[in-house]
Design an enzyme around this catalytic site. Structure first.
Site, PDB file in Angstrom:
ATOM      1  N   LYS A 101       0.802  -1.132   0.023  1.00  0.00           N
ATOM      2  CA  LYS A 101      -0.047  -0.007   0.080  1.00  0.00           C
ATOM      3  C   LYS A 101       0.893   1.131   0.076  1.00  0.00           C
ATOM      4  O   LYS A 101       1.877   0.985   0.432  1.00  0.00           O
ATOM      5  CB  LYS A 101      -0.918   0.167   1.331  1.00  0.00           C
ATOM      6  N   ASP A 134      -2.549  -5.350   2.736  1.00  0.00           N
ATOM      7  CA  ASP A 134      -3.108  -4.440   3.795  1.00  0.00           C
ATOM      8  C   ASP A 134      -2.688  -4.999   5.188  1.00  0.00           C
ATOM      9  O   ASP A 134      -3.216  -6.199   5.407  1.00  0.00           O
ATOM     10  CB  ASP A 134      -4.424  -4.233   3.757  1.00  0.00           C
ATOM     11  N   HIS A 135      -1.352  -4.809   5.589  1.00  0.00           N
ATOM     12  CA  HIS A 135      -0.980  -5.488   6.911  1.00  0.00           C
ATOM     13  C   HIS A 135      -1.985  -5.606   7.956  1.00  0.00           C
ATOM     14  O   HIS A 135      -1.813  -6.491   8.948  1.00  0.00           O
ATOM     15  CB  HIS A 135       0.423  -4.846   7.298  1.00  0.00           C
ATOM     16  N   LYS A 162      -3.323  -8.916  11.192  1.00  0.00           N
ATOM     17  CA  LYS A 162      -3.098  -8.939  12.551  1.00  0.00           C
ATOM     18  C   LYS A 162      -3.991 -10.030  13.337  1.00  0.00           C
ATOM     19  O   LYS A 162      -5.194  -9.889  12.922  1.00  0.00           O
ATOM     20  CB  LYS A 162      -3.432  -7.609  13.179  1.00  0.00           C
ATOM     21  N   ASP A 214      -3.605   7.393   4.067  1.00  0.00           N
ATOM     22  CA  ASP A 214      -2.635   6.466   4.720  1.00  0.00           C
ATOM     23  C   ASP A 214      -3.566   5.363   5.386  1.00  0.00           C
ATOM     24  O   ASP A 214      -2.866   4.281   5.631  1.00  0.00           O
ATOM     25  CB  ASP A 214      -1.785   7.223   5.370  1.00  0.00           C
ATOM     26  N   HIS A 226      -6.580   0.432   5.806  1.00  0.00           N
ATOM     27  CA  HIS A 226      -6.946  -0.319   7.024  1.00  0.00           C
ATOM     28  C   HIS A 226      -8.196  -0.107   7.869  1.00  0.00           C
ATOM     29  O   HIS A 226      -8.843  -1.058   8.213  1.00  0.00           O
ATOM     30  CB  HIS A 226      -5.769   0.090   8.210  1.00  0.00           C
ATOM     31  N   LYS A 282      -1.384   5.240  22.030  1.00  0.00           N
ATOM     32  CA  LYS A 282      -1.450   4.256  20.843  1.00  0.00           C
ATOM     33  C   LYS A 282      -2.293   3.205  21.120  1.00  0.00           C
ATOM     34  O   LYS A 282      -2.238   2.569  21.900  1.00  0.00           O
ATOM     35  CB  LYS A 282       0.167   3.564  20.796  1.00  0.00           C
TER      36      LYS A 282
HETATM   37  N1  LIG Z   1       8.165   1.477   6.018  1.00  0.00           N
HETATM   38  C1  LIG Z   1       6.931   1.198   6.400  1.00  0.00           C
HETATM   39  O1  LIG Z   1       6.896   0.729   7.676  1.00  0.00           O
HETATM   40  C2  LIG Z   1       5.999   0.725   5.471  1.00  0.00           C
HETATM   41  C3  LIG Z   1       5.977   0.951   4.235  1.00  0.00           C
HETATM   42  N2  LIG Z   1       4.979   0.854   3.594  1.00  0.00           N
HETATM   43  C4  LIG Z   1       5.057   0.927   2.073  1.00  0.00           C
HETATM   44  O2  LIG Z   1       6.329   0.074   1.442  1.00  0.00           O
HETATM   45  C5  LIG Z   1       6.891   0.728   0.316  1.00  0.00           C
HETATM   46  C6  LIG Z   1       8.255   0.922   0.483  1.00  0.00           C
HETATM   47  O3  LIG Z   1       8.509   1.931   1.933  1.00  0.00           O
HETATM   48  P1  LIG Z   1       9.667   1.939   2.619  1.00  0.00           P
HETATM   49  O4  LIG Z   1      10.599   0.781   2.754  1.00  0.00           O
HETATM   50  O5  LIG Z   1       9.184   2.768   3.838  1.00  0.00           O
HETATM   51  O6  LIG Z   1      10.384   3.133   1.736  1.00  0.00           O
HETATM   52  P2  LIG Z   1      12.161   3.445   1.698  1.00  0.00           P
HETATM   53  O7  LIG Z   1      12.058   4.556   1.131  1.00  0.00           O
HETATM   54  O8  LIG Z   1      12.800   3.157   2.851  1.00  0.00           O
HETATM   55  O9  LIG Z   1      12.541   2.251   0.646  1.00  0.00           O
HETATM   56  C7  LIG Z   1      12.677   2.312  -0.750  1.00  0.00           C
HETATM   57  C8  LIG Z   1      13.158   1.318  -1.361  1.00  0.00           C
HETATM   58  O10 LIG Z   1      13.019   1.268  -2.825  1.00  0.00           O
HETATM   59  C9  LIG Z   1      14.196   1.089  -3.572  1.00  0.00           C
HETATM   60  N3  LIG Z   1      14.367   1.778  -4.688  1.00  0.00           N
HETATM   61  C10 LIG Z   1      14.000   3.107  -5.009  1.00  0.00           C
HETATM   62  N4  LIG Z   1      14.178   3.701  -6.319  1.00  0.00           N
HETATM   63  C11 LIG Z   1      14.669   2.378  -6.856  1.00  0.00           C
HETATM   64  C12 LIG Z   1      15.023   2.191  -8.117  1.00  0.00           C
HETATM   65  N5  LIG Z   1      14.909   2.782  -9.232  1.00  0.00           N
HETATM   66  N6  LIG Z   1      15.257   0.588  -8.528  1.00  0.00           N
HETATM   67  C13 LIG Z   1      15.253  -0.206  -7.280  1.00  0.00           C
HETATM   68  N7  LIG Z   1      14.976   0.038  -6.355  1.00  0.00           N
HETATM   69  C14 LIG Z   1      14.546   1.386  -6.124  1.00  0.00           C
HETATM   70  C15 LIG Z   1      15.202   1.870  -2.617  1.00  0.00           C
HETATM   71  O11 LIG Z   1      16.489   1.197  -2.801  1.00  0.00           O
HETATM   72  P3  LIG Z   1      17.552   1.931  -3.417  1.00  0.00           P
HETATM   73  O12 LIG Z   1      17.776   3.066  -2.993  1.00  0.00           O
HETATM   74  O13 LIG Z   1      18.773   0.827  -2.688  1.00  0.00           O
HETATM   75  O14 LIG Z   1      17.817   1.727  -4.785  1.00  0.00           O
HETATM   76  C16 LIG Z   1      14.808   1.115  -1.121  1.00  0.00           C
HETATM   77  O15 LIG Z   1      15.087  -0.017  -0.965  1.00  0.00           O
HETATM   78  C17 LIG Z   1       6.152   2.034   0.297  1.00  0.00           C
HETATM   79  O16 LIG Z   1       4.998   1.769  -0.729  1.00  0.00           O
HETATM   80  C18 LIG Z   1       5.520   2.326   1.671  1.00  0.00           C
HETATM   81  O17 LIG Z   1       4.263   2.964   1.592  1.00  0.00           O
HETATM   82  C19 LIG Z   1       3.696   0.285   3.978  1.00  0.00           C
HETATM   83  C20 LIG Z   1       3.541  -0.024   5.304  1.00  0.00           C
HETATM   84  C21 LIG Z   1       4.653   0.461   6.411  1.00  0.00           C
HETATM   85  O1  LIG Z   2       0.191   1.564   6.864  1.00  0.00           O
HETATM   86  C1  LIG Z   2       0.426   2.550   7.859  1.00  0.00           C
HETATM   87  O2  LIG Z   2       0.527   1.923   9.021  1.00  0.00           O
HETATM   88  C2  LIG Z   2       1.121   2.544  10.176  1.00  0.00           C
HETATM   89  C3  LIG Z   2       0.486   1.908  11.571  1.00  0.00           C
HETATM   90  O3  LIG Z   2       0.435   0.519  11.470  1.00  0.00           O
HETATM   91  P1  LIG Z   2       0.319  -0.195  12.873  1.00  0.00           P
HETATM   92  O4  LIG Z   2       0.271  -1.699  12.551  1.00  0.00           O
HETATM   93  O5  LIG Z   2       1.560   0.293  13.860  1.00  0.00           O
HETATM   94  O6  LIG Z   2      -1.006   0.297  13.459  1.00  0.00           O
HETATM   95  C4  LIG Z   2       1.179   4.042  10.213  1.00  0.00           C
HETATM   96  O7  LIG Z   2       2.053   4.481  10.952  1.00  0.00           O
HETATM   97  C5  LIG Z   2       1.646   4.239   8.792  1.00  0.00           C
HETATM   98  O8  LIG Z   2       1.572   5.629   8.514  1.00  0.00           O
HETATM   99  C6  LIG Z   2       1.052   3.728   7.706  1.00  0.00           C
HETATM  100  O9  LIG Z   2       1.510   4.023   6.467  1.00  0.00           O
END
Ligand SMILES: NC(=O)C1=CN([C@@H]2O[C@H](COP(=O)(O)OP(=O)(O)OC[C@H]3O[C@@H](n4cnc5c(N)ncnc54)[C@H](OP(=O)(O)O)[C@@H]3O)[C@@H](O)[C@H]2O)C=CC1
Ligand SMILES: O=C1O[C@H](COP(=O)(O)O)[C@@H](O)[C@H](O)[C@H]1O
Length: 508
Positions: A160, A189-190, A194, A247, A252, A357
């Site tokens: 997502k 959708d995590h 749960k 978001d 969710h 929370k």
């Molecule tokens: N973080 C979280 O807790 C959550 C995240 N998400 C979703 O997960 C997804 C990722 O989020 P998040 O991990 O936080 O984001 P980050 O910015 O931490 O990570 C993005 C990743 O994408 C990679 N990337 C970017 N551009 C390229 C490219 N051109 N080719 C290959 N790889 C690329 C980066 O690697 P590099 O720079 O090495 O190329 C990096 O590993 C999003 O859609 C977010 O909404 C959903 C729920 C929770």
């Molecule tokens: O997907 C998302 O969820 C988290 C909240 O997740 P939870 O499991 O800790 O309730 C939220 O912080 C984030 O903004 C959103 O992208």
């Protein structure tokens, strides 16, 4: 409760590619989940995990990066008697730019290599843990690989947010389904992973007790509070494009409403469950843009204090515009226009930097139809209430009236409590453990079907459009550590009701 695999069935041989291997989600959630599945005996006999990204990692450095994540974020840390060493041998890294089509030959080569090593064709899973803008491009390039046409072995997992609005979600669905069969696509959708969310189905449909009263005849209203104490935490770049509606609510929260409001499924088949959920989404009242002010409230946190610490206002966060109109809080009153739920309001609120929370769902029953007790008991006469605590507390409380011990007929509300910690030993699995296992096993029940995602967008689009059309004039409008803007209190108070916060046990 044990997370150990005691029944000796494991998913088939699996090769898991994680686009965004170097990113936050993988380090914080996915890799800890995979390691926990390994420790609990759920990983396939034969498996390989390959992280992908542009960052230059050797296999060794990548493993160290994941190990650090496990140390920081996992419920189980470290070596675990040499198990980390064993697990990490299954993990590797491919440096590649997802936008570079030529680089995809590395993926095809890796599949061949692993196939030879396993002596069989593994399930190949592509997990797209990358920013949403990258998803279409990567999907198209993957779709051109021959192995993606294999509808049995190959799956794609899409994080997502799924699209930015109804139009982009529809386009993304069209694109994905032109490359992959619907059965191959896992829109994650995590919240659906749960334990406490999955238990809603058990509570409602494995017991005869609740279903007969689960409707407008007995239920006064439902409310969902999803509150976070954290702010946007360096995710300003993403959050500016998103806001609380996109978001949290579009995905969710609407899924929680589906779980609470859906009709009984005939069986536990993925499509049966999804059909019942999509019925709820389709029945959610589509308010018009002009009505939005009566149904929805938005908020944005100011600078202030959270439990003694000074915190920035949203507009002072990194990568956030100084006059940003992005909402960090949303409260909405929904109605489901169907036979079961007509005229039962469902109040939801979600936000960052709130007081606690907590995610709780409250089902407020109507008052008993006739009061036959002495007048002095009336003061404490409360209607029944079922409170489902999703997190961090994990319990279910049923409030009912009891006779207070003594020589007079005095009523007092008490709680009957089911508490996970007391009922089961051990830990419950994290949502990503459950969902990753589902993907490896090929079970899409707890994932979103194309029409579900689009129906969910249809519900929130009028609110998004109205809010975009009329920028907020009072932002920031709530203090960190509060329960959000005053208007959110007014939204529910206007109907003579109030928000339920933490379900403290009733003691008189
Ligand atoms: N973080 C979280 O807790 C959550 C995240 N998400 C979703 O997960 C997804 C990722 O989020 P998040 O991990 O936080 O984001 P980050 O910015 O931490 O990570 C993005 C990743 O994408 C990679 N990337 C970017 N551009 C390229 C490219 N051109 N080719 C290959 N790889 C690329 C980066 O690697 P590099 O720079 O090495 O190329 C990096 O590993 C999003 O859609 C977010 O909404 C959903 C729920 C929770
Ligand atoms: O997907 C998302 O969820 C988290 C909240 O997740 P939870 O499991 O800790 O309730 C939220 O912080 C984030 O903004 C959103 O992208």
């Amino acid at each position: 409760m044990s997370t150990q695999n005691n029944n000796n069935t494991r998913p088939p041989a699996t090769l898991l590619f994680i686009f965004g291997g170097s990113g936050d989600l993988n380090q914080r959630k996915l890799s800890p989940a995979l390691y926990n599945l390994f420790l609990d005996g759920w990983m396939p006999e034969k498996f390989a995990i390959v992280g992908l990204g542009r960052t230059a990692y050797s296999d060794e450095k990548f493993r160290k990066h994941l190990y650090d994540g496990i140390q920081e974020f996992s419920r189980r840390k470290g070596e675990q008697n040499g198990h980390w060493k064993e697990f990490s041998q299954h993990v590797g890294y491919l440096q590649m730019d997802g936008e570079d089509e030529a680089a995809y030959s590395k993926i095809a080569d890796k599949v061949k290599e692993v196939e030879e090593q396993f002596g069989e064709h593994p399930n190949v899973i592509f997990y797209l843990a990358v920013a949403p803008q990258l998803v279409p491009d990567i999907a198209v390039k993957l779709g051109k690989l021959n192995l993606c046409k294999d509808t049995i072995y190959t799956r794609i997992v899409v994080e997502k947010p799924f699209g930015h609005d109804l139009k982009s979600a529809h386009e993304l669905n069209a694109l994905l389904t032109s490359m992959f069969a619907e059965d191959q696509i896992y829109r994650i959708d995590h919240y659906l992973g749960k334990e406490t969310v999955q238990n809603i189905l058990a509570l409602r449909f494995a017991n005869a007790l609740f279903e007969p009263i689960w409707n407008r005849n007995y239920i006064d209203h439902i409310q969902i509070t999803n509150a976070e104490t954290v702010g946007v935490e360096g995710r300003g770049g993403y959050y500016e494009q998103s806001g609380a509606l996109r978001d949290m609510v579009q995905n969710h929260i609407l899924q929680l409403i589906c779980m609470i409001a859906m009709d009984a499924p005939v069986n536990f088949e993925a499509n049966e469950i999804r059909n019942k959920k999509v019925d709820v989404l389709n029945a959610l009242r589509k308010i018009t843009r002009d009505e939005v002010h009566a149904y929805a409230v938005r908020g944005q946190y100011s600078e202030g204090w959270m439990k003694g610490d000074k915190v920035k206002g949203y507009r002072q966060e990194e990568k956030v515009a100084p006059q940003s109109p992005t909402e960090t809080f949303a409260a909405i009153k929904f109605y489901i226009d169907n036979w079961r739920w007509q005229d039962v309001p469902i109040y939801v609120r979600t936000g960052k930097h709130l007081h606690d929370k907590t995610t709780i769902i409250t089902v407020q029953f109507k008052q008993a139809p006739h009061y036959a007790f002495p007048p002095e008991a009336a003061e404490t006469w409360r209607p029944n209430r079922l409170t489902i605590s999703i997190q961090p507390k994990t319990d279910i409380r049923l409030r009912f009236q009891a006779k207070r011990p003594g020589q007079t007929m005095t009523l007092s509300p008490v709680d009957m409590i089911f508490n996970y910690e007391d009922a089961y030993d051990g830990h419950e699995p994290e949502a990503y453990e459950t969902l990753l296992l589902d993907v490896m096993e090929g079970n899409p029940t707890q994932f979103m079907r194309a029409d579900q995602v689009e129906s969910a967008w249809k519900v929130v689009m009028p609110i998004i459009e109205a809010w975009e059309q009329r920028p907020p004039v009072d932002f920031p409008n709530y203090s960190p550590g509060s329960w959000g803007p005053e208007d959110a209190e007014a939204l529910i108070a206007r109907d003579g009701r109030n928000w339920v916060t933490l379900p403290a046990p009733h003691k008189e």
